[in-house]
Design a protein around this motif. Sequence first.
Motif, PDB file in Angstrom:
ATOM      1  N   MET A 240       0.703  -1.322  -0.134  1.00 26.97           N
ATOM      2  CA  MET A 240       0.004   0.033  -0.003  1.00 26.97           C
ATOM      3  C   MET A 240       0.967   1.344  -0.047  1.00 26.97           C
ATOM      4  O   MET A 240       0.537   2.285  -0.803  1.00 26.97           O
ATOM      5  N   PHE A 241       1.848   1.162   0.700  1.00 30.03           N
ATOM      6  CA  PHE A 241       2.767   2.477   0.749  1.00 30.03           C
ATOM      7  C   PHE A 241       4.015   2.127   0.020  1.00 30.03           C
ATOM      8  O   PHE A 241       4.670   0.897   0.009  1.00 30.03           O
ATOM      9  N   ARG A 242       4.550   3.031  -0.720  1.00 28.76           N
ATOM     10  CA  ARG A 242       5.731   3.113  -1.429  1.00 28.76           C
ATOM     11  C   ARG A 242       6.827   2.573  -0.638  1.00 28.76           C
ATOM     12  O   ARG A 242       7.234   3.044   0.530  1.00 28.76           O
ATOM     13  N   GLU A 243       7.803   1.951  -1.316  1.00 30.42           N
ATOM     14  CA  GLU A 243       9.264   1.408  -0.812  1.00 30.42           C
ATOM     15  C   GLU A 243       9.933   2.671  -0.839  1.00 30.42           C
ATOM     16  O   GLU A 243       9.702   3.402  -1.844  1.00 30.42           O
ATOM     17  N   MET A 244      10.954   2.967  -0.027  1.00 26.87           N
ATOM     18  CA  MET A 244      11.723   4.120  -0.425  1.00 26.87           C
ATOM     19  C   MET A 244      12.763   4.016  -1.362  1.00 26.87           C
ATOM     20  O   MET A 244      13.511   2.764  -1.416  1.00 26.87           O
ATOM     21  N   ARG A 245      12.865   4.841  -2.414  1.00 28.65           N
ATOM     22  CA  ARG A 245      13.796   4.458  -3.492  1.00 28.65           C
ATOM     23  C   ARG A 245      15.000   4.323  -3.063  1.00 28.65           C
ATOM     24  O   ARG A 245      15.884   3.374  -3.545  1.00 28.65           O
ATOM     25  N   ARG A 246      15.669   5.346  -2.109  1.00 28.55           N
ATOM     26  CA  ARG A 246      17.173   5.402  -1.869  1.00 28.55           C
ATOM     27  C   ARG A 246      17.248   4.491  -0.910  1.00 28.55           C
ATOM     28  O   ARG A 246      17.409   5.333   0.237  1.00 28.55           O
ATOM     29  N   LYS A 247      17.200   3.393  -0.906  1.00 26.49           N
ATOM     30  CA  LYS A 247      17.284   2.570   0.378  1.00 26.49           C
ATOM     31  C   LYS A 247      18.007   2.833   1.417  1.00 26.49           C
ATOM     32  O   LYS A 247      18.317   2.664   2.794  1.00 26.49           O
ATOM     33  N   LYS A 248      19.634   3.009   1.048  1.00 22.59           N
ATOM     34  CA  LYS A 248      20.783   3.309   1.806  1.00 22.59           C
ATOM     35  C   LYS A 248      20.554   4.412   2.760  1.00 22.59           C
ATOM     36  O   LYS A 248      21.133   4.446   3.526  1.00 22.59           O
ATOM     37  N   GLN A 249      19.367   5.231   2.492  1.00 25.47           N
ATOM     38  CA  GLN A 249      19.275   6.530   3.064  1.00 25.47           C
ATOM     39  C   GLN A 249      17.949   6.291   4.273  1.00 25.47           C
ATOM     40  O   GLN A 249      18.024   7.289   5.069  1.00 25.47           O
ATOM     41  N   GLN A 250      17.278   5.032   4.147  1.00 23.62           N
ATOM     42  CA  GLN A 250      16.527   4.831   5.203  1.00 23.62           C
ATOM     43  C   GLN A 250      16.853   4.818   6.675  1.00 23.62           C
ATOM     44  O   GLN A 250      17.840   3.899   6.886  1.00 23.62           O
ATOM     45  N   LEU A 251      16.204   5.311   7.503  1.00 27.48           N
ATOM     46  CA  LEU A 251      16.437   5.245   8.844  1.00 27.48           C
ATOM     47  C   LEU A 251      15.720   3.930   9.405  1.00 27.48           C
ATOM     48  O   LEU A 251      14.884   3.673   8.844  1.00 27.48           O
ATOM     49  N   SER A 252      16.173   3.400  10.458  1.00 27.22           N
ATOM     50  CA  SER A 252      15.498   2.409  11.159  1.00 27.22           C
ATOM     51  C   SER A 252      14.284   2.732  11.924  1.00 27.22           C
ATOM     52  O   SER A 252      14.321   4.181  12.065  1.00 27.22           O
ATOM     53  N   MET A 253      13.555   1.808  12.394  1.00 23.89           N
ATOM     54  CA  MET A 253      12.421   2.355  13.047  1.00 23.89           C
ATOM     55  C   MET A 253      12.553   2.909  14.224  1.00 23.89           C
ATOM     56  O   MET A 253      12.059   4.019  14.554  1.00 23.89           O
ATOM     57  N   GLU A 254      13.693   2.390  15.016  1.00 26.65           N
ATOM     58  CA  GLU A 254      13.985   3.380  16.059  1.00 26.65           C
ATOM     59  C   GLU A 254      14.533   4.281  16.023  1.00 26.65           C
ATOM     60  O   GLU A 254      14.108   5.325  16.884  1.00 26.65           O
ATOM     61  N   GLU A 255      15.293   4.934  15.000  1.00 26.73           N
ATOM     62  CA  GLU A 255      15.881   6.045  14.874  1.00 26.73           C
ATOM     63  C   GLU A 255      14.904   7.103  14.404  1.00 26.73           C
ATOM     64  O   GLU A 255      14.606   8.404  14.796  1.00 26.73           O
ATOM     65  N   SER A 256      13.517   6.535  13.527  1.00 27.11           N
ATOM     66  CA  SER A 256      12.446   7.223  13.096  1.00 27.11           C
ATOM     67  C   SER A 256      11.696   7.491  14.342  1.00 27.11           C
ATOM     68  O   SER A 256      11.226   9.091  14.527  1.00 27.11           O
ATOM     69  N   ARG A 257      11.561   6.730  15.179  1.00 26.50           N
ATOM     70  CA  ARG A 257      10.658   6.863  16.192  1.00 26.50           C
ATOM     71  C   ARG A 257      11.449   8.062  17.474  1.00 26.50           C
ATOM     72  O   ARG A 257      10.665   8.733  18.022  1.00 26.50           O
ATOM     73  N   GLN A 258      12.657   7.973  17.339  1.00 27.36           N
ATOM     74  CA  GLN A 258      13.396   8.793  18.118  1.00 27.36           C
ATOM     75  C   GLN A 258      13.313  10.218  17.727  1.00 27.36           C
ATOM     76  O   GLN A 258      13.051  11.105  18.478  1.00 27.36           O
ATOM     77  N   ILE A 259      13.391  10.444  16.540  1.00 22.93           N
ATOM     78  CA  ILE A 259      13.194  11.857  15.895  1.00 22.93           C
ATOM     79  C   ILE A 259      11.609  12.229  16.256  1.00 22.93           C
ATOM     80  O   ILE A 259      11.504  13.241  16.630  1.00 22.93           O
ATOM     81  N   LEU A 260      10.703  11.406  15.927  1.00 22.80           N
ATOM     82  CA  LEU A 260       9.494  11.571  16.544  1.00 22.80           C
ATOM     83  C   LEU A 260       9.121  11.817  18.027  1.00 22.80           C
ATOM     84  O   LEU A 260       8.478  13.105  18.475  1.00 22.80           O
ATOM     85  N   ASP A 261      10.050  11.304  18.835  1.00 21.32           N
ATOM     86  CA  ASP A 261       9.981  11.432  20.359  1.00 21.32           C
ATOM     87  C   ASP A 261      10.699  12.898  20.637  1.00 21.32           C
ATOM     88  O   ASP A 261       9.824  13.530  21.477  1.00 21.32           O
ATOM     89  N   GLU A 262      11.613  13.022  20.011  1.00 24.30           N
ATOM     90  CA  GLU A 262      12.478  14.396  20.326  1.00 24.30           C
ATOM     91  C   GLU A 262      11.983  15.790  19.675  1.00 24.30           C
ATOM     92  O   GLU A 262      12.194  16.833  20.098  1.00 24.30           O
ATOM     93  N   GLY A 263      11.299  15.527  18.453  1.00 23.57           N
ATOM     94  CA  GLY A 263      10.904  16.770  17.962  1.00 23.57           C
ATOM     95  C   GLY A 263       9.886  17.601  18.297  1.00 23.57           C
ATOM     96  O   GLY A 263       9.112  17.305  19.299  1.00 23.57           O
ATOM     97  N   THR A 264       9.662  18.746  18.259  1.00 26.98           N
ATOM     98  CA  THR A 264       8.648  19.783  18.851  1.00 26.98           C
ATOM     99  C   THR A 264       7.574  20.332  17.883  1.00 26.98           C
ATOM    100  O   THR A 264       6.709  20.638  18.328  1.00 26.98           O
ATOM    101  N   SER A 265       7.924  20.353  16.649  1.00 26.13           N
ATOM    102  CA  SER A 265       6.782  20.543  15.573  1.00 26.13           C
ATOM    103  C   SER A 265       7.054  19.666  14.294  1.00 26.13           C
ATOM    104  O   SER A 265       8.163  19.141  14.066  1.00 26.13           O
TER     105      SER A 265
END
Length: 166
Positions: A1-26
Motif C-alpha cells: 500500500m505504501f511505496r518503498e523508499m527509492r534510495r534505501k541506503k538513506q532509510q533510517l531504522s524504525m528506532e531512529e525514526s521513532r526517536q526523531i518523532l519523540d524528540e521533535g517539537t513541531s
Amino acid sequence: MFREMRRKKQQLSMEESRQILDEGTSGVLALSGDEDYPYAVPISYVYDGDRLYFHCAKSGHKLDAVRRNSKASFCVIGQDQVLPEKYTTLFRSVIVFGTIRILEEDDEKRRAIEKLALKYAPKDTRQNREAYIEKDWKPLCMLEMTVEHITGKECIELVRETGYLC
C-alpha cells in the motif's frame, strides 16, 4: 500500500525514526484541503509510540479537511544543517502516514491534552498544568492520528559518515 523508499541506503531504522518523532517539537501536517489543494500546516504534537496528537481550535481549515478526508501525512525534520560548500544539507526526517479523527469524548480528549502538556512543560507542577488545561478547555479540540506507516530518511553524506550501507 505504501511505496518503498527509492534510495534505501538513506532509510533510517524504525528506532531512529521513532526517536526523531519523540524528540521533535513541531512538524507539518498535510491534509487534503479545499478544492483538492494540499493543505500543509506547521503544528506542535506529541507522539506516544502508536499515535500522534495535535490540538487546534474547534473550527477552521484543518478540521474541515479532516472531516472531508481523514487520510493525512505528518513530517518532522530532526536535523537540517546546511553545507554551502557542498551545496547540500545534512538532514534527517520522518514522514508518518495515517488517519486522523477528532476526539469527541472528554476523557480521551483529556488524556491527549495531558500528554501534550507533559511533553512541552515536563517540569511544571500538576496543579499548574491542570489550571492551564481547564482555562482553555472549552475552545479546545484534539486530533488523534493513528499511525499506519512511518518512513525515516537521512542524507547520503550521513550514511557515508557512519559507514552504514543497506
